[in-house]
Design a protein around this motif. Structure first.
Motif, PDB file in Angstrom:
ATOM      1  N   VAL A  75       0.822  -1.205   0.000  1.00  0.00           N
ATOM      2  CA  VAL A  75       0.000   0.000   0.000  1.00  0.00           C
ATOM      3  C   VAL A  75       0.864   1.267   0.000  1.00  0.00           C
ATOM      4  O   VAL A  75       0.507   2.284   0.583  1.00  0.00           O
ATOM      5  CB  VAL A  75      -0.986   0.003   1.192  1.00  0.00           C
ATOM      6  CG1 VAL A  75      -2.040  -1.062   1.024  1.00  0.00           C
ATOM      7  CG2 VAL A  75      -0.242  -0.152   2.507  1.00  0.00           C
ATOM      8  N   ALA A  76       1.986   1.205  -0.713  1.00  0.00           N
ATOM      9  CA  ALA A  76       2.895   2.360  -0.783  1.00  0.00           C
ATOM     10  C   ALA A  76       2.203   3.593  -1.355  1.00  0.00           C
ATOM     11  O   ALA A  76       2.613   4.718  -1.080  1.00  0.00           O
ATOM     12  CB  ALA A  76       4.122   2.000  -1.615  1.00  0.00           C
ATOM     13  N   ILE A  89       4.202   2.272 -10.860  1.00  0.00           N
ATOM     14  CA  ILE A  89       4.587   1.494  -9.683  1.00  0.00           C
ATOM     15  C   ILE A  89       3.390   1.203  -8.784  1.00  0.00           C
ATOM     16  O   ILE A  89       3.224   0.102  -8.275  1.00  0.00           O
ATOM     17  CB  ILE A  89       5.727   2.178  -8.881  1.00  0.00           C
ATOM     18  CG1 ILE A  89       6.204   1.298  -7.737  1.00  0.00           C
ATOM     19  CG2 ILE A  89       5.288   3.529  -8.347  1.00  0.00           C
ATOM     20  CD1 ILE A  89       6.951   0.090  -8.149  1.00  0.00           C
ATOM     21  N   TYR A  90       2.510   2.184  -8.611  1.00  0.00           N
ATOM     22  CA  TYR A  90       1.330   1.991  -7.759  1.00  0.00           C
ATOM     23  C   TYR A  90       0.313   1.077  -8.434  1.00  0.00           C
ATOM     24  O   TYR A  90      -0.337   0.266  -7.783  1.00  0.00           O
ATOM     25  CB  TYR A  90       0.710   3.340  -7.392  1.00  0.00           C
ATOM     26  CG  TYR A  90       1.699   4.242  -6.704  1.00  0.00           C
ATOM     27  CD1 TYR A  90       2.291   3.856  -5.498  1.00  0.00           C
ATOM     28  CD2 TYR A  90       2.075   5.458  -7.257  1.00  0.00           C
ATOM     29  CE1 TYR A  90       3.225   4.661  -4.864  1.00  0.00           C
ATOM     30  CE2 TYR A  90       3.008   6.263  -6.623  1.00  0.00           C
ATOM     31  CZ  TYR A  90       3.579   5.867  -5.431  1.00  0.00           C
ATOM     32  OH  TYR A  90       4.506   6.660  -4.807  1.00  0.00           O
ATOM     33  N   GLN A  91       0.192   1.213  -9.761  1.00  0.00           N
ATOM     34  CA  GLN A  91      -0.707   0.323 -10.487  1.00  0.00           C
ATOM     35  C   GLN A  91      -0.220  -1.120 -10.402  1.00  0.00           C
ATOM     36  O   GLN A  91      -1.021  -2.035 -10.246  1.00  0.00           O
ATOM     37  CB  GLN A  91      -0.785   0.755 -11.956  1.00  0.00           C
ATOM     38  CG  GLN A  91      -1.484   2.085 -12.152  1.00  0.00           C
ATOM     39  CD  GLN A  91      -1.510   2.481 -13.617  1.00  0.00           C
ATOM     40  OE1 GLN A  91      -1.562   1.626 -14.496  1.00  0.00           O
ATOM     41  NE2 GLN A  91      -1.463   3.770 -13.882  1.00  0.00           N
ATOM     42  N   LYS A  92       1.088  -1.323 -10.495  1.00  0.00           N
ATOM     43  CA  LYS A  92       1.649  -2.667 -10.427  1.00  0.00           C
ATOM     44  C   LYS A  92       1.393  -3.304  -9.059  1.00  0.00           C
ATOM     45  O   LYS A  92       1.136  -4.501  -8.967  1.00  0.00           O
ATOM     46  CB  LYS A  92       3.157  -2.648 -10.726  1.00  0.00           C
ATOM     47  CG  LYS A  92       3.477  -2.389 -12.172  1.00  0.00           C
ATOM     48  CD  LYS A  92       3.059  -3.570 -13.022  1.00  0.00           C
ATOM     49  CE  LYS A  92       3.370  -3.340 -14.479  1.00  0.00           C
ATOM     50  NZ  LYS A  92       2.725  -4.326 -15.341  1.00  0.00           N
ATOM     51  N   THR A 135       2.162   1.932   6.918  1.00  0.00           N
ATOM     52  CA  THR A 135       2.837   2.636   5.831  1.00  0.00           C
ATOM     53  C   THR A 135       2.751   4.154   5.973  1.00  0.00           C
ATOM     54  O   THR A 135       3.671   4.866   5.576  1.00  0.00           O
ATOM     55  CB  THR A 135       2.238   2.200   4.473  1.00  0.00           C
ATOM     56  OG1 THR A 135       2.328   0.775   4.380  1.00  0.00           O
ATOM     57  CG2 THR A 135       2.973   2.804   3.303  1.00  0.00           C
ATOM     58  N   LEU A 136       1.645   4.629   6.529  1.00  0.00           N
ATOM     59  CA  LEU A 136       1.486   6.078   6.707  1.00  0.00           C
ATOM     60  C   LEU A 136       2.530   6.617   7.684  1.00  0.00           C
ATOM     61  O   LEU A 136       2.875   5.941   8.651  1.00  0.00           O
ATOM     62  CB  LEU A 136       0.087   6.392   7.269  1.00  0.00           C
ATOM     63  CG  LEU A 136      -1.088   6.292   6.313  1.00  0.00           C
ATOM     64  CD1 LEU A 136      -2.395   6.405   7.080  1.00  0.00           C
ATOM     65  CD2 LEU A 136      -1.008   7.369   5.241  1.00  0.00           C
TER      66      LEU A 136
END
Length: 198
Positions: A75-76, A89-92, A135-136
């Motif tokens: 969940v970057a 990168i987020y789509q991947k 992650t936040l």
């Protein structure tokens, strides 16, 4: 005998498959150890060598399943700015989760339907929620109430979208789900669905 022993691995997989086969035909509360043993082609002493009861089997099976799901969740994107959220990168990251869930769809769809004290779908939502909070960036005093709310809303949104997609997989492609999530993250749910429903 170590858990890496191929005979042990094979036996444990047989028991897992037997559990899923039995669940496809019988509610969990009515499944017996004898029934599991017949389906796994093992005797009761072999079953009890690894598990204390059918409840122990179910809990450990669910834990392994959730751990496998947890390893796929990235969940970057929660730290991305709105103008970067559509970057590859987020789509991947989301595509990886979709591929994993699609590969195991029959198993997850079945597990989501089992009435357990804490449902599998809810536990998967919690996995995504926890990953977002981890992650936040966290202030020294700990996550804010709004971070918790955001994590809950996004985790519920993501998993509900996945469950919806698997229900309509013959009408909606993984690429369409990915694009839907991408638009949802970039411009918000309200605007995305207003545009889709015109």
């Amino acid at each position: 005998m170590p858990q890496t022993d191929l005979r042990v691995v094979k036996t444990l997989r047989q028991i897992d498959r037997a559990l899923l086969e039995c669940l496809a035909e019988t509610p969990f509360e009515k499944i017996t150890v004898e029934q599991l043993c017949r389906a796994a082609l093992i005797n009761r002493s072999t079953f009890y060598k690894y598990y204390q009861s059918k409840y122990d089997l179910m809990e450990r099976y669910l834990q392994r399943t959730l751990d496998a799901f947890r390893r796929q969740v990235n969940v970057a994107f929660v730290n991305a700015s709105p103008d970067r959220i559509h970057h590859l990168i987020y789509q991947k990251n989301f595509e990886t989760v979709l591929r994993f869930l699609y590969k195991h769809r029959e198993e997850y769809i079945m597990l989501w339907s089992i009435p357990l004290e804490q449902g599998v779908f809810g536990r998967m939502v919690q996995v995504v929620h926890d990953a977002i909070l981890e992650t936040l960036p966290t202030p020294p005093e700990g996550p804010t109430l709004y971070a918790d709310l955001y994590a809950r809303l996004f985790a519920s949104d993501m998993m509900t979208m996945v469950r919806w997609w698997l229900r309509y997989e013959d009408q909606v492609t993984a690429a369409e789900v990915q694009e839907l999530m991408n638009r949802n993250m970039k411009q918000g749910m309200f605007r995305t669905f207003r545009e889709l429903m015109k």
